[in-house]
Scaffold this motif. Sequence first.
Motif, PDB file in Angstrom:
ATOM      1  N   ALA A 170      47.571  36.768  41.362  1.00 17.20           N
ATOM      2  CA  ALA A 170      48.120  36.037  42.503  1.00 17.20           C
ATOM      3  C   ALA A 170      48.190  34.542  42.222  1.00 17.20           C
ATOM      4  N   GLN A 171      47.735  34.139  41.020  1.00 21.43           N
ATOM      5  CA  GLN A 171      47.653  32.715  40.704  1.00 21.43           C
ATOM      6  C   GLN A 171      48.978  31.997  40.905  1.00 21.43           C
ATOM      7  N   GLY A 172      50.048  32.609  40.438  1.00 19.23           N
ATOM      8  CA  GLY A 172      51.358  31.971  40.552  1.00 19.23           C
ATOM      9  C   GLY A 172      51.724  31.712  42.000  1.00 19.23           C
ATOM     10  N   GLU A 173      51.521  32.707  42.827  1.00 21.58           N
ATOM     11  CA  GLU A 173      51.905  32.556  44.227  1.00 21.58           C
ATOM     12  C   GLU A 173      50.916  31.685  44.984  1.00 21.58           C
ATOM     13  N   MET A 174      49.664  31.625  44.471  1.00 17.09           N
ATOM     14  CA  MET A 174      48.712  30.689  45.067  1.00 17.09           C
ATOM     15  C   MET A 174      49.109  29.254  44.755  1.00 17.09           C
ATOM     16  N   ALA A 175      49.952  29.067  43.734  1.00 16.08           N
ATOM     17  CA  ALA A 175      50.484  27.739  43.448  1.00 16.08           C
ATOM     18  C   ALA A 175      51.804  27.543  44.182  1.00 16.08           C
ATOM     19  N   LEU A 176      52.500  28.657  44.395  1.00 18.74           N
ATOM     20  CA  LEU A 176      53.794  28.602  45.073  1.00 18.74           C
ATOM     21  C   LEU A 176      53.642  28.160  46.527  1.00 18.74           C
ATOM     22  N   ALA A 177      52.690  28.789  47.214  1.00 20.00           N
ATOM     23  CA  ALA A 177      52.516  28.513  48.640  1.00 20.00           C
ATOM     24  C   ALA A 177      52.228  27.027  48.900  1.00 20.00           C
TER      25      ALA A 177
END
Lengths: 254, 297
Positions: free
Chosen positions: B38-45
């Motif tokens: 989820a790291q990518g989306e934790m940066a996306l948000a």
Amino acid sequence: MSAIIELKDVVTFYDLIIALRSISISIEQGSITAILGNNGAGKSTILKTIMGLISRQPSKGDINFLGGKIAGIPTEQIVRLGISYVPEGREVFSELTVKENLLMGAYTRKDKKGVKKDFPWIYNYFPILKEKENQWAGTLSGGQQQMLAIGRALISRPKLLLLDEPSLGLSPLLVKEIFNIIKAINKEGVTIVLMEQNAKMALTISDYAYILENGRVGIKGPSVELLEKKEVRELYLGIYSGSSRNRYQNIKKK
Amino acid sequence: MFDFVQMLVSGIASGSAYALMGLAMVIIYKTSKIPNFAQGEMALAPSFFAYMLIDSYHLPFYIACILTFGFSVFLGCMIEIIVLRKAQKSNVLGMIIITIGLEMILLGFVSWKFGAEPKSMPFPISPYDSIPMKDLIKGTDLIIGTLELFTFTIALILMIIIFLFFKFTKFGIAMKATQQNQVIARAMGINTRRIQMMTWAISSFVGCIAGLLVSSITLHPYMMWDPMLKGFSAAVLGGMASLPGSIIGAYIIGILESLFGGYISIEFKSVVSLMIIVVVLCIKPSGLFARHYIKKV
């Protein structure tokens, strides 16, 4: 003398398996108390229960430390009250340096200067640790790791030190050295609880002893008396008096 | 010669973003043994959060950034408290599935809230600014993008801070201790739950900075997919548990990818990182920089 820690009818389960069946132990302030017993008798479980490392245990009974109840409170808080634990099999942080390991031992202490002053105190007991200060703990030998584990527990300046089989896997010479250090630490006023399979050694240095059998306290008494007791000598020290050997031979003859 | 150096520079720049993603993943992996997909989306948000603050609430960029940092830390803490702490009993595979689920939830939420069409982040430095360097090496001119230099500098500063944090602060060492032996860490008086939470917070913060840097070039819901994958590749290359390893891995991937794109095929540029993973895992499964320690009895 008063008791520093008291276990009253403590019952501990590992899931559905009962490990301690109603254990009552009282430990005098300033003493060395040995808790002996075979594998699976519940020695380590007692320490883990005191430290609160087994979740939702003890299921019954009370543990009082310096008059306050500690059963059921989180481990971090128990450590802050002044109890320190040397786990079975050393369990040093192998990928931290010796110094960092000791620093973790002093994690609960707020006085930075005091901690700094205590490093020489630890190194005085274990000069080898000073030499290997910046080495990974995992690179130390078994005996050195044991020393580090004791040093790590000691640097938090505990009132009560719990030692789980400090002699495990060490050479007899090293065992003697470690036990001498334990005695010296005790002389500084730290109460010590010692879990051991090495019954003879433990009984020689301790003031009082409990022998566990199947999660219960079997025999207890001052260590000097236990050393003389026949059943202790036979079962735990392996010293047979003449009569019992004869009896065994009698059985064989039949 | 000119081409080569130029490609090297742009490789280093993209490597910096991968390095931050890799670092973020390694920080979590080190303490909880979960590869956090989820790291990518934790940066996306957080990136979209910053966009929202600037676009809808007309906040200045720098204030929006600071609020976004706060938001990313909060997001990391919340994910740890609400989801992962509750899921502690499940095994590693279960945890991985949970992180993939989280990824989809966050992605879905961002797509729903902001739509899938690309937007542009009002970043103070545009991708078209550059610093020309004349006569750098024997008469060759070099053009370094300001943004590339900025990305590299920020990444470098952050890496140094992380290194110092893990090496010299009590809290950083306690994090390493918790990762090595959680039970004993507790017996030292370390509040391992708080440590776990802080791990997610720090990792989320590092990822957020990567996200903001990426968003300066492109801002759409799928923008973090590629950097996340590359960051993960870098982490695997570095042995998954080594911070310097993941950084070196990220630069290797960034540079090789850039050279591959320049000399061989620009279409297959993205495949390079996966190819590297496959090759490395075949030859040295523990990663290039893993320091596996054999426990003594």
